[in-house]
Design a protein around this motif. Structure first.
Motif, short mmCIF file in Angstrom:
data_model
loop_
_atom_site.label_atom_id
_atom_site.label_comp_id
_atom_site.label_asym_id
_atom_site.label_seq_id
_atom_site.Cartn_x
_atom_site.Cartn_y
_atom_site.Cartn_z
N TRP A 1 0.83 -1.19 0.00
CA TRP A 1 0.00 0.00 0.00
C TRP A 1 0.87 1.25 0.00
O TRP A 1 1.95 1.28 0.58
CB TRP A 1 -0.94 0.02 1.21
N VAL A 2 0.39 2.27 -0.67
CA VAL A 2 1.09 3.54 -0.80
C VAL A 2 0.59 4.50 0.27
O VAL A 2 -0.61 4.51 0.58
CB VAL A 2 0.84 4.12 -2.21
N LEU A 3 1.48 5.31 0.82
CA LEU A 3 1.10 6.33 1.79
C LEU A 3 0.96 7.67 1.08
O LEU A 3 1.84 8.07 0.31
CB LEU A 3 2.18 6.48 2.85
N ILE A 4 -0.16 8.33 1.34
CA ILE A 4 -0.34 9.69 0.83
C ILE A 4 -0.67 10.60 2.02
O ILE A 4 -1.08 10.13 3.07
CB ILE A 4 -1.44 9.79 -0.24
N PRO B 1 0.78 5.64 18.40
CA PRO B 1 0.24 5.84 17.05
C PRO B 1 -0.70 4.73 16.61
O PRO B 1 -0.67 3.62 17.15
CB PRO B 1 1.51 5.85 16.18
N VAL B 2 -1.53 5.04 15.64
CA VAL B 2 -2.42 4.05 15.02
C VAL B 2 -2.18 4.07 13.51
O VAL B 2 -1.68 5.05 12.96
CB VAL B 2 -3.91 4.33 15.33
N THR B 3 -2.53 3.00 12.87
CA THR B 3 -2.36 2.88 11.42
C THR B 3 -3.32 3.84 10.72
O THR B 3 -4.48 3.95 11.10
CB THR B 3 -2.63 1.44 10.98
N PRO B 4 -2.85 4.53 9.67
CA PRO B 4 -3.76 5.43 8.94
C PRO B 4 -4.91 4.68 8.28
O PRO B 4 -4.80 3.47 8.01
CB PRO B 4 -2.85 6.05 7.86
N PRO B 5 -5.98 5.38 7.99
CA PRO B 5 -7.10 4.76 7.28
C PRO B 5 -6.69 4.32 5.87
O PRO B 5 -5.79 4.90 5.27
CB PRO B 5 -8.15 5.89 7.20
N LEU B 6 -7.38 3.32 5.37
CA LEU B 6 -7.16 2.78 4.03
C LEU B 6 -8.28 3.26 3.12
O LEU B 6 -9.46 3.03 3.41
CB LEU B 6 -7.11 1.26 4.08
N LEU B 7 -7.91 3.93 2.03
CA LEU B 7 -8.89 4.46 1.08
C LEU B 7 -8.97 3.58 -0.16
O LEU B 7 -7.98 3.00 -0.60
CB LEU B 7 -8.50 5.88 0.65
N ALA B 8 -10.15 3.55 -0.76
CA ALA B 8 -10.38 2.85 -2.02
C ALA B 8 -11.33 3.71 -2.85
O ALA B 8 -11.89 4.70 -2.37
CB ALA B 8 -10.98 1.47 -1.78
N PHE C 1 -2.92 8.64 4.64
CA PHE C 1 -3.86 7.59 4.26
C PHE C 1 -3.09 6.51 3.52
O PHE C 1 -2.11 6.81 2.83
CB PHE C 1 -4.96 8.13 3.33
N LEU C 2 -3.55 5.29 3.64
CA LEU C 2 -3.03 4.19 2.85
C LEU C 2 -3.92 4.05 1.62
O LEU C 2 -5.13 4.25 1.70
CB LEU C 2 -3.05 2.89 3.65
N VAL C 3 -3.30 3.69 0.49
CA VAL C 3 -4.03 3.53 -0.76
C VAL C 3 -3.46 2.32 -1.49
O VAL C 3 -2.24 2.16 -1.55
CB VAL C 3 -3.88 4.79 -1.65
N GLU C 4 -4.33 1.50 -2.04
CA GLU C 4 -3.86 0.40 -2.89
C GLU C 4 -3.29 1.01 -4.16
O GLU C 4 -3.88 1.94 -4.72
CB GLU C 4 -5.00 -0.55 -3.21
N PRO C 5 -2.15 0.49 -4.65
CA PRO C 5 -1.53 1.07 -5.84
C PRO C 5 -2.48 1.18 -7.04
O PRO C 5 -2.44 2.17 -7.77
CB PRO C 5 -0.37 0.12 -6.13
N ALA C 6 -3.36 0.21 -7.23
CA ALA C 6 -4.28 0.24 -8.38
C ALA C 6 -5.28 1.40 -8.30
O ALA C 6 -5.79 1.85 -9.31
CB ALA C 6 -5.03 -1.09 -8.48
N ALA C 7 -5.56 1.89 -7.09
CA ALA C 7 -6.51 2.98 -6.91
C ALA C 7 -5.83 4.34 -6.81
O ALA C 7 -6.52 5.37 -6.75
CB ALA C 7 -7.34 2.74 -5.65
N LEU C 8 -4.51 4.37 -6.79
CA LEU C 8 -3.78 5.61 -6.52
C LEU C 8 -4.13 6.73 -7.50
O LEU C 8 -4.44 7.84 -7.08
CB LEU C 8 -2.27 5.35 -6.51
#
Length: 187
Positions: free
Chosen positions: A87-90, A132-139, A167-174
């Motif tokens: 996952w990519v971080l933005i 800390p907590v893990t950032p949310p994952l977006l799709a 935010f975390l993002v799947e590479p295909a949705a980036l």
């Protein structure tokens, strides 16, 4: 696991780990120290939250950007989750994300509302002790953004006044997400 070490299993259960997690620790899939600390923080959070009627003031969101913990973005998944470390971080402006959310990911009530309080309180406790907590994952959900994991974390950060967050993002949705969030940049 061919031969279960019953004494080791009992020791891990005695430390508060659920049986499924204890088995994964014994198999070497999960880290014992991290899992024990995670369970202990959950216990402390429940105690802290028990008598906390009002939304705690002065919380500062803190984000865990370690790829080995990204699997936590999906609320209890496991470290072997396929693609989780890819996952990519933005970093994006919160008002922009709020404006791009689909209906399911938006919220009409606050994080301390009875329907959200339990999960929000766990994150609030972690932030209150600077964990800390893990950032949310977006799709992408058609033409809007969907929070796949971490909706409580996101809305609690919004209630705490966050104006920008990771935010975390799947590479295909980036590409699609970056198109909806002009302020977003990879970190």
């Amino acid at each position: 696991m061919a031969d279960l070490d019953h004494a080791e299993f009992a020791r891990l259960i005695g430390l508060g780990l659920p049986a499924s997690t204890a088995l994964l620790v014994l198999e070497g899939v999960r880290d014992e120290d991290f899992e024990v600390a995670h369970v202990e923080n959950g216990r402390r959070a429940r105690e802290w939250c028990a008598d906390l009627a009002a939304f705690p003031q002065g919380l500062e969101p803190s984000w865990d950007l370690a790829p080995e913990h990204f699997y936590l973005a999906l609320d209890g998944e496991h470290p072997g989750l396929p693609g989780a470390r890819a996952w990519v971080l933005i970093l994006a402006d919160v008002p922009e994300v709020l404006g791009a959310l689909n209906y399911v990911s938006s919220r009409d009530n606050d994080p301390w509302d009875e329907g959200h309080r339990l999960k929000s309180c766990g994150t609030a406790y972690r932030w209150s002790v600077d964990l800390p907590v893990t950032p949310p994952l977006l799709a992408i959900d058609k033409t809007r953004i969907h929070i796949v994991g971490g909706m409580h974390r996101f809305h609690l950060a919004v209630a705490c006044g966050a104006t920008e967050m990771p935010f975390l993002v799947e590479p295909a949705a980036l590409a699609a997400i970056l198109a909806l969030l002009p302020s977003a940049r990879m970190i």
